[in-house]
Design a protein around this motif. Structure first.
Motif, PDB file in Angstrom:
ATOM      1  N   PHE A   1      -4.119  24.905  -2.731  1.00 16.38           N
ATOM      2  CA  PHE A   1      -3.648  25.049  -2.019  1.00 16.38           C
ATOM      3  C   PHE A   1      -4.538  23.784  -1.366  1.00 16.38           C
ATOM      4  O   PHE A   1      -3.729  22.138  -0.701  1.00 16.38           O
ATOM      5  CB  PHE A   1      -3.268  25.829  -0.614  1.00 16.38           C
ATOM      6  CG  PHE A   1      -2.043  25.474   0.297  1.00 16.38           C
ATOM      7  CD1 PHE A   1      -1.473  25.767  -0.129  1.00 16.38           C
ATOM      8  CD2 PHE A   1      -3.004  25.306   0.981  1.00 16.38           C
ATOM      9  CE1 PHE A   1      -0.118  25.892   0.534  1.00 16.38           C
ATOM     10  CE2 PHE A   1      -1.844  24.785   2.323  1.00 16.38           C
ATOM     11  CZ  PHE A   1      -1.328  25.402   1.687  1.00 16.38           C
ATOM     12  N   CYS A   2      -5.443  24.197  -0.286  1.00 12.43           N
ATOM     13  CA  CYS A   2      -5.988  22.832   0.036  1.00 12.43           C
ATOM     14  C   CYS A   2      -5.884  21.382  -0.590  1.00 12.43           C
ATOM     15  O   CYS A   2      -6.050  20.256   0.302  1.00 12.43           O
ATOM     16  CB  CYS A   2      -7.242  23.278   0.478  1.00 12.43           C
ATOM     17  SG  CYS A   2      -7.058  24.932   2.004  1.00 12.43           S
ATOM     18  N   VAL A   3      -6.491  21.175  -1.813  1.00 16.86           N
ATOM     19  CA  VAL A   3      -5.963  19.827  -2.421  1.00 16.86           C
ATOM     20  C   VAL A   3      -5.504  19.638  -2.590  1.00 16.86           C
ATOM     21  O   VAL A   3      -5.179  18.110  -2.209  1.00 16.86           O
ATOM     22  CB  VAL A   3      -7.137  20.725  -4.041  1.00 16.86           C
ATOM     23  CG1 VAL A   3      -6.827  19.182  -4.577  1.00 16.86           C
ATOM     24  CG2 VAL A   3      -8.903  20.817  -3.669  1.00 16.86           C
ATOM     25  N   PHE A   4      -3.955  20.141  -3.002  1.00 17.70           N
ATOM     26  CA  PHE A   4      -3.069  19.292  -3.244  1.00 17.70           C
ATOM     27  C   PHE A   4      -2.460  19.224  -1.649  1.00 17.70           C
ATOM     28  O   PHE A   4      -1.929  18.023  -1.995  1.00 17.70           O
ATOM     29  CB  PHE A   4      -1.752  20.531  -3.732  1.00 17.70           C
ATOM     30  CG  PHE A   4      -0.604  20.134  -4.010  1.00 17.70           C
ATOM     31  CD1 PHE A   4      -0.501  19.295  -4.692  1.00 17.70           C
ATOM     32  CD2 PHE A   4       0.708  20.441  -2.661  1.00 17.70           C
ATOM     33  CE1 PHE A   4       0.938  18.490  -4.477  1.00 17.70           C
ATOM     34  CE2 PHE A   4       2.030  19.633  -2.815  1.00 17.70           C
ATOM     35  CZ  PHE A   4       1.793  18.382  -4.195  1.00 17.70           C
ATOM     36  N   GLN A   5      -2.083  19.504  -0.432  1.00 14.19           N
ATOM     37  CA  GLN A   5      -1.939  19.888   0.898  1.00 14.19           C
ATOM     38  C   GLN A   5      -2.805  18.411   1.750  1.00 14.19           C
ATOM     39  O   GLN A   5      -2.364  17.543   1.890  1.00 14.19           O
ATOM     40  CB  GLN A   5      -1.873  20.838   1.609  1.00 14.19           C
ATOM     41  CG  GLN A   5      -1.488  21.782   1.023  1.00 14.19           C
ATOM     42  CD  GLN A   5       0.361  21.113   1.686  1.00 14.19           C
ATOM     43  OE1 GLN A   5       1.199  20.753   2.225  1.00 14.19           O
ATOM     44  NE2 GLN A   5       0.971  21.447   0.608  1.00 14.19           N
ATOM     45  N   TYR A   6      -4.468  18.308   1.264  1.00 14.98           N
ATOM     46  CA  TYR A   6      -4.663  17.538   2.052  1.00 14.98           C
ATOM     47  C   TYR A   6      -5.831  16.561   1.463  1.00 14.98           C
ATOM     48  O   TYR A   6      -6.257  15.528   1.846  1.00 14.98           O
ATOM     49  CB  TYR A   6      -6.151  18.449   3.127  1.00 14.98           C
ATOM     50  CG  TYR A   6      -5.725  19.296   3.686  1.00 14.98           C
ATOM     51  CD1 TYR A   6      -4.481  19.687   4.573  1.00 14.98           C
ATOM     52  CD2 TYR A   6      -5.657  21.082   3.356  1.00 14.98           C
ATOM     53  CE1 TYR A   6      -3.442  20.745   5.300  1.00 14.98           C
ATOM     54  CE2 TYR A   6      -5.096  21.922   3.800  1.00 14.98           C
ATOM     55  CZ  TYR A   6      -3.651  21.230   5.423  1.00 14.98           C
ATOM     56  OH  TYR A   6      -3.559  22.514   5.291  1.00 14.98           O
ATOM     57  N   GLY A   7      -5.877  16.936  -0.647  1.00 15.33           N
ATOM     58  CA  GLY A   7      -6.448  15.960  -0.876  1.00 15.33           C
ATOM     59  C   GLY A   7      -7.847  16.562  -1.266  1.00 15.33           C
ATOM     60  O   GLY A   7      -8.072  17.660  -0.763  1.00 15.33           O
ATOM     61  N   PRO A   8      -8.217  15.589  -2.603  1.00 13.62           N
ATOM     62  CA  PRO A   8      -9.408  16.500  -2.861  1.00 13.62           C
ATOM     63  C   PRO A   8     -11.219  16.305  -2.136  1.00 13.62           C
ATOM     64  O   PRO A   8     -11.750  16.690  -2.445  1.00 13.62           O
ATOM     65  CB  PRO A   8      -9.729  15.242  -4.054  1.00 13.62           C
ATOM     66  CG  PRO A   8      -8.749  14.511  -4.504  1.00 13.62           C
ATOM     67  CD  PRO A   8      -7.692  14.332  -3.017  1.00 13.62           C
ATOM     68  N   ASP A   9     -11.334  15.164  -1.016  1.00 12.51           N
ATOM     69  CA  ASP A   9     -11.671  14.985  -0.308  1.00 12.51           C
ATOM     70  C   ASP A   9     -11.741  16.115   1.001  1.00 12.51           C
ATOM     71  O   ASP A   9     -12.219  15.793   2.143  1.00 12.51           O
ATOM     72  CB  ASP A   9     -12.515  13.864   0.023  1.00 12.51           C
ATOM     73  CG  ASP A   9     -11.471  12.955   0.027  1.00 12.51           C
ATOM     74  OD1 ASP A   9     -10.543  13.119   0.843  1.00 12.51           O
ATOM     75  OD2 ASP A   9     -11.671  12.018   1.105  1.00 12.51           O
TER      76      ASP A   9
END
Length: 143
Positions: free
Chosen positions: A81-89
């Motif tokens: 979820f966080c990687v998709f919503q906010y990016g891998p960094d």
């Protein structure tokens, strides 16, 4: 009301297209009802009511194994979820919404932070970006 990115290519994804209609709607329900860190309260009665399904918690965890992780007796997280919503960094972000999500991950025990501000994730957020995260966040124990 939270607004979120959605992956319109999910309809072309083999994993998603192989789900039954019940589990497709359940997956969309989880994505829509989780908080900004991807954490959702397990409430099977409400899920079944809203999705017009009749699944058990065991069915939910088995079907979405590897995509969600149970983090408490009554909570799960959508791993990517966080990687998709906010990016891998996302762990380096200064955006207020992302900082709020990071705080929730820390409170939920999913992220540890040391005195130098280096995060150590306790789950794999996304297999495709995990090695990069290990280098950036010095969490080689998890690779």
């Amino acid at each position: 009301m939270a607004q979120r990115f959605t992956d319109s290519n999910k309809w072309l994804d083999n994993w998603f297209s192989n789900l039954s209609n019940d589990y497709k709607i359940v997956w969309l329900y989880l994505l829509d009802t989780c908080d900004n860190a991807g954490i959702f309260q397990i409430n099977i009665r409400l899920l079944n009511f809203n999705c017009a399904t009749n699944i058990t918690e065991e069915d939910l965890l088995k079907t979405f194994n590897g995509r969600i992780t149970k983090i408490d007796t009554d909570k799960c997280i959508i791993n990517k979820f966080c990687v998709f919503q906010y990016g891998p960094d996302f762990l380096n972000s200064k955006n207020k919404a992302v900082i709020s999500a990071i705080k929730k991950l820390i409170i939920a025990g999913i992220l540890d932070v040391n005195d130098n501000g280096i995060y150590t994730p306790k789950i794999v957020f996304d297999n495709t970006t995990w090695l990069a995260q290990c280098v950036v966040y010095s969490c080689t124990d998890f690779c």
